[in-house]
Motif scaffolding. Structure first.
Motif, PDB file in Angstrom:
ATOM      1  N   VAL A  62       7.857   2.789  -7.107  1.00 53.43           N
ATOM      2  CA  VAL A  62       6.779   3.750  -6.873  1.00 53.43           C
ATOM      3  C   VAL A  62       6.688   4.755  -8.016  1.00 53.43           C
ATOM      4  CG1 VAL A  62       6.061   5.671  -5.393  1.00 53.43           C
ATOM      5  CG2 VAL A  62       6.781   3.509  -4.367  1.00 53.43           C
ATOM      6  N   LYS A  63       7.836   5.184  -8.531  1.00 53.45           N
ATOM      7  CA  LYS A  63       7.848   6.179  -9.604  1.00 53.45           C
ATOM      8  C   LYS A  63       7.201   5.665 -10.889  1.00 53.45           C
ATOM      9  CE  LYS A  63      12.511   4.903 -11.141  1.00 53.45           C
ATOM     10  NZ  LYS A  63      13.911   5.368 -11.269  1.00 53.45           N
ATOM     11  N   ASP A  64       7.044   4.334 -11.003  1.00 49.29           N
ATOM     12  CA  ASP A  64       6.440   3.743 -12.195  1.00 49.29           C
ATOM     13  C   ASP A  64       4.923   3.628 -12.095  1.00 49.29           C
ATOM     14  OD1 ASP A  64       9.035   3.279 -13.284  1.00 49.29           O
ATOM     15  OD2 ASP A  64       9.209   1.483 -12.032  1.00 49.29           O
ATOM     16  N   LEU A  65       4.370   3.957 -10.932  1.00 49.83           N
ATOM     17  CA  LEU A  65       2.925   3.836 -10.734  1.00 49.83           C
ATOM     18  C   LEU A  65       2.158   4.783 -11.652  1.00 49.83           C
ATOM     19  CD1 LEU A  65       2.390   3.622  -6.861  1.00 49.83           C
ATOM     20  CD2 LEU A  65       1.666   1.925  -8.547  1.00 49.83           C
ATOM     21  N   ALA A  66       1.071   4.282 -12.203  1.00 48.74           N
ATOM     22  CA  ALA A  66       0.142   5.129 -12.957  1.00 48.74           C
ATOM     23  C   ALA A  66      -0.950   5.560 -11.987  1.00 48.74           C
ATOM     24  CB  ALA A  66      -0.446   4.349 -14.125  1.00 48.74           C
ATOM     25  N   VAL A  67      -0.973   6.839 -11.647  1.00 47.30           N
ATOM     26  CA  VAL A  67      -1.943   7.332 -10.670  1.00 47.30           C
ATOM     27  C   VAL A  67      -2.932   8.274 -11.347  1.00 47.30           C
ATOM     28  CG1 VAL A  67      -0.341   7.092  -8.747  1.00 47.30           C
ATOM     29  CG2 VAL A  67      -0.438   9.241  -9.992  1.00 47.30           C
ATOM     30  N   PRO A  68      -4.160   8.315 -10.851  1.00 49.15           N
ATOM     31  CA  PRO A  68      -5.167   9.206 -11.438  1.00 49.15           C
ATOM     32  C   PRO A  68      -4.782  10.675 -11.275  1.00 49.15           C
ATOM     33  CG  PRO A  68      -6.178   7.558  -9.997  1.00 49.15           C
ATOM     34  CD  PRO A  68      -4.709   7.505  -9.756  1.00 49.15           C
ATOM     35  N   SER A  69      -5.356  11.497 -12.100  1.00 51.22           N
ATOM     36  CA  SER A  69      -5.130  12.941 -12.007  1.00 51.22           C
ATOM     37  C   SER A  69      -5.589  13.451 -10.646  1.00 51.22           C
ATOM     38  CB  SER A  69      -5.906  13.652 -13.118  1.00 51.22           C
ATOM     39  OG  SER A  69      -5.788  15.050 -13.001  1.00 51.22           O
ATOM     40  N   GLY A  70      -4.779  14.312 -10.046  1.00 49.28           N
ATOM     41  CA  GLY A  70      -5.134  14.884  -8.754  1.00 49.28           C
ATOM     42  C   GLY A  70      -4.634  14.097  -7.567  1.00 49.28           C
ATOM     43  N   VAL A  71      -3.983  12.957  -7.821  1.00 45.23           N
ATOM     44  CA  VAL A  71      -3.467  12.108  -6.740  1.00 45.23           C
ATOM     45  C   VAL A  71      -1.943  12.189  -6.732  1.00 45.23           C
ATOM     46  CG1 VAL A  71      -3.301   9.762  -5.833  1.00 45.23           C
ATOM     47  CG2 VAL A  71      -5.429  10.551  -6.894  1.00 45.23           C
ATOM     48  N   ARG A  72      -1.370  12.483  -5.560  1.00 48.46           N
ATOM     49  CA  ARG A  72       0.086  12.587  -5.429  1.00 48.46           C
ATOM     50  C   ARG A  72       0.578  11.513  -4.464  1.00 48.46           C
ATOM     51  NH1 ARG A  72       3.941  16.029  -2.435  1.00 48.46           N
ATOM     52  NH2 ARG A  72       2.207  16.839  -1.188  1.00 48.46           N
ATOM     53  N   VAL A  73       1.519  10.690  -4.921  1.00 50.15           N
ATOM     54  CA  VAL A  73       2.077   9.626  -4.088  1.00 50.15           C
ATOM     55  C   VAL A  73       3.201  10.198  -3.234  1.00 50.15           C
ATOM     56  CG1 VAL A  73       3.184   7.365  -4.070  1.00 50.15           C
ATOM     57  CG2 VAL A  73       1.485   7.901  -5.819  1.00 50.15           C
ATOM     58  N   LYS A 106      10.632  -0.190  -4.096  1.00 52.22           N
ATOM     59  CA  LYS A 106      10.129  -1.254  -4.958  1.00 52.22           C
ATOM     60  C   LYS A 106       8.743  -1.718  -4.505  1.00 52.22           C
ATOM     61  CE  LYS A 106      13.204  -2.323  -8.181  1.00 52.22           C
ATOM     62  NZ  LYS A 106      13.936  -1.048  -8.161  1.00 52.22           N
ATOM     63  N   ILE A 107       7.843  -1.795  -5.464  1.00 54.41           N
ATOM     64  CA  ILE A 107       6.512  -2.338  -5.213  1.00 54.41           C
ATOM     65  C   ILE A 107       6.501  -3.833  -5.503  1.00 54.41           C
ATOM     66  CG2 ILE A 107       4.111  -2.333  -5.994  1.00 54.41           C
ATOM     67  CD1 ILE A 107       4.446   0.656  -6.516  1.00 54.41           C
ATOM     68  N   ALA A 108       7.116  -4.209  -6.605  1.00 52.54           N
ATOM     69  CA  ALA A 108       7.198  -5.618  -6.984  1.00 52.54           C
ATOM     70  C   ALA A 108       8.497  -5.843  -7.739  1.00 52.54           C
ATOM     71  CB  ALA A 108       6.004  -6.020  -7.847  1.00 52.54           C
ATOM     72  N   ALA A 109       9.037  -7.045  -7.608  1.00 49.28           N
ATOM     73  CA  ALA A 109      10.269  -7.395  -8.307  1.00 49.28           C
ATOM     74  C   ALA A 109      10.346  -8.908  -8.427  1.00 49.28           C
ATOM     75  CB  ALA A 109      11.491  -6.863  -7.560  1.00 49.28           C
ATOM     76  N   GLU A 122       0.847  -1.184   0.000  1.00 54.53           N
ATOM     77  CA  GLU A 122       0.000   0.000   0.000  1.00 54.53           C
ATOM     78  C   GLU A 122       0.885   1.237   0.000  1.00 54.53           C
ATOM     79  OE1 GLU A 122      -2.500  -0.312   3.430  1.00 54.53           O
ATOM     80  OE2 GLU A 122      -0.908   0.203   4.832  1.00 54.53           O
ATOM     81  N   VAL A 123       0.353   2.334  -0.520  1.00 54.18           N
ATOM     82  CA  VAL A 123       1.132   3.565  -0.617  1.00 54.18           C
ATOM     83  C   VAL A 123       0.339   4.726  -0.027  1.00 54.18           C
ATOM     84  CG1 VAL A 123       2.473   2.851  -2.625  1.00 54.18           C
ATOM     85  CG2 VAL A 123       0.272   3.985  -2.964  1.00 54.18           C
ATOM     86  N   LEU A 124       1.065   5.672   0.545  1.00 53.66           N
ATOM     87  CA  LEU A 124       0.456   6.873   1.101  1.00 53.66           C
ATOM     88  C   LEU A 124       0.288   7.897  -0.016  1.00 53.66           C
ATOM     89  CD1 LEU A 124      -0.459   8.381   3.697  1.00 53.66           C
ATOM     90  CD2 LEU A 124       1.880   9.261   3.855  1.00 53.66           C
ATOM     91  N   VAL A 125      -0.932   8.412  -0.167  1.00 50.62           N
ATOM     92  CA  VAL A 125      -1.199   9.405  -1.202  1.00 50.62           C
ATOM     93  C   VAL A 125      -1.866  10.631  -0.591  1.00 50.62           C
ATOM     94  CG1 VAL A 125      -1.485   7.581  -2.929  1.00 50.62           C
ATOM     95  CG2 VAL A 125      -3.509   8.563  -1.828  1.00 50.62           C
ATOM     96  N   GLU A 126      -1.815  11.714  -1.330  1.00 53.97           N
ATOM     97  CA  GLU A 126      -2.497  12.945  -0.932  1.00 53.97           C
ATOM     98  C   GLU A 126      -3.395  13.380  -2.078  1.00 53.97           C
ATOM     99  OE1 GLU A 126      -0.885  16.630   1.440  1.00 53.97           O
ATOM    100  OE2 GLU A 126      -0.484  16.954  -0.695  1.00 53.97           O
ATOM    101  N   CYS A 127      -4.658  13.657  -1.761  1.00 59.84           N
ATOM    102  CA  CYS A 127      -5.606  14.070  -2.791  1.00 59.84           C
ATOM    103  C   CYS A 127      -6.858  14.628  -2.128  1.00 59.84           C
ATOM    104  CB  CYS A 127      -5.972  12.898  -3.701  1.00 59.84           C
ATOM    105  SG  CYS A 127      -6.755  11.514  -2.842  1.00 59.84           S
ATOM    106  N   LEU A 128      -7.730  15.188  -2.936  1.00 57.58           N
ATOM    107  CA  LEU A 128      -9.023  15.626  -2.434  1.00 57.58           C
ATOM    108  C   LEU A 128      -9.871  14.396  -2.104  1.00 57.58           C
ATOM    109  CD1 LEU A 128      -9.845  18.504  -4.959  1.00 57.58           C
ATOM    110  CD2 LEU A 128      -9.102  18.752  -2.580  1.00 57.58           C
ATOM    111  N   PRO A 129     -10.778  14.507  -1.129  1.00 60.40           N
ATOM    112  CA  PRO A 129     -11.610  13.351  -0.768  1.00 60.40           C
ATOM    113  C   PRO A 129     -12.338  12.736  -1.957  1.00 60.40           C
ATOM    114  CG  PRO A 129     -11.851  15.074   0.864  1.00 60.40           C
ATOM    115  CD  PRO A 129     -11.026  15.662  -0.246  1.00 60.40           C
TER     116      PRO A 129
END
Length: 235
Positions: A166-177, A184-187, A137-144
């Motif tokens: 983590v830098k390779d994650l595709a995140v939705p607009s407005g979401v900051r990891v 590493k998330i997976a290897a 799991e990752v900590l993100v910051e975004c609007l509710p």
């Protein structure tokens, strides 16, 4: 944007008696005492067990956002909140108390979001490697209203020695990891024995998820070590 937000609606009612006596009175009436914190105030509430269970299940499923409908007399007001904490009876498991935290839809908040591995068994595992999933799991910051249900990582194409950070994650607009970009998330780690590989492929055919392959490999390794020790003792 709010109408499209994935949220769970729960109903509560005002609670007028505070303290342990008030909480016991609420439970005797078949409700669960709750408190809605945030926005510079705290409100005493009573919630039906069904809605309390729904809120807990939603948090486990990382739905996150709750639309709290406060019904008082002929009037109903709605607030947005997240489940902050809850207490259970250690013997019966019954829910004793619920804490909610009100959020402002125009102010960002920080939440942890699960990372789901998809794509089936990586090619590197089929070649003898071991799939590792150190960050689940990752900590993100975004609007509710932008809280994602989860983030997906496709591991199908990973070769031995390759990984996804983590830098390779595709995140939705407005979401900051907010995690370390290099974490590493997976290897897929180095090759394993043919016996371990056969066990992994057998379990893949049985529908075992890719995130479980590392545990399977570790069990196989433990079994081999035990067998080796017994063989030496027999000699």
């Amino acid at each position: 944007m709010e109408d499209a937000t994935m949220k769970l609606e729960i109903e509560v009612e005002p609670r007028h008696r505070a303290g342990k006596g008030g909480a016991r009175h609420t439970r005797r009436n078949g409700k669960i005492p709750a408190v809605l914190y945030g926005q510079g105030q705290s409100r005493l509430l009573a919630i039906a067990p069904k809605f309390a269970r729904d809120a807990i299940v939603a948090k486990r499923g990382h739905m996150g956002l709750l639309a709290v409908r406060i019904k008082g007399g002929d009037e109903t007001e709605e607030r947005y909140a997240v489940l902050q904490d809850y207490q259970r009876d250690p013997i019966t498991g019954a829910i004793l108390h619920i804490d909610l935290f009100e959020v402002a839809m125009d102010k960002p908040l920080r939440v942890k979001i699960p990372v789901t591995l998809v794509g089936g068994m990586p090619v590197g595992v089929k070649a003898g490697g071991v799939l590792q999933n150190p960050l689940r799991e990752v900590l993100v910051e975004c609007l509710p209203g932008d809280i994602p249900d989860h983030l997906e990582v496709n591991v199908a194409g990973l070769e031995v020695g390759q990984g996804i950070a983590v830098k390779d994650l595709a995140v939705p607009s407005g979401v900051r990891v907010l995690e370390d970009p290099e974490a590493k998330i997976a290897a897929v780690a180095s090759k394993i024995s043919e016996a371990k590989l056969e066990a992994l492929l057998t379990r893949e055919e049985a529908g075992v998820s890719p995130g479980e392959t590392e545990a399977i490999a570790q069990k196989s390794k433990a079994g081999e070590t035990s067998g080796s020790t017994e063989s030496k003792e027999a000699k």
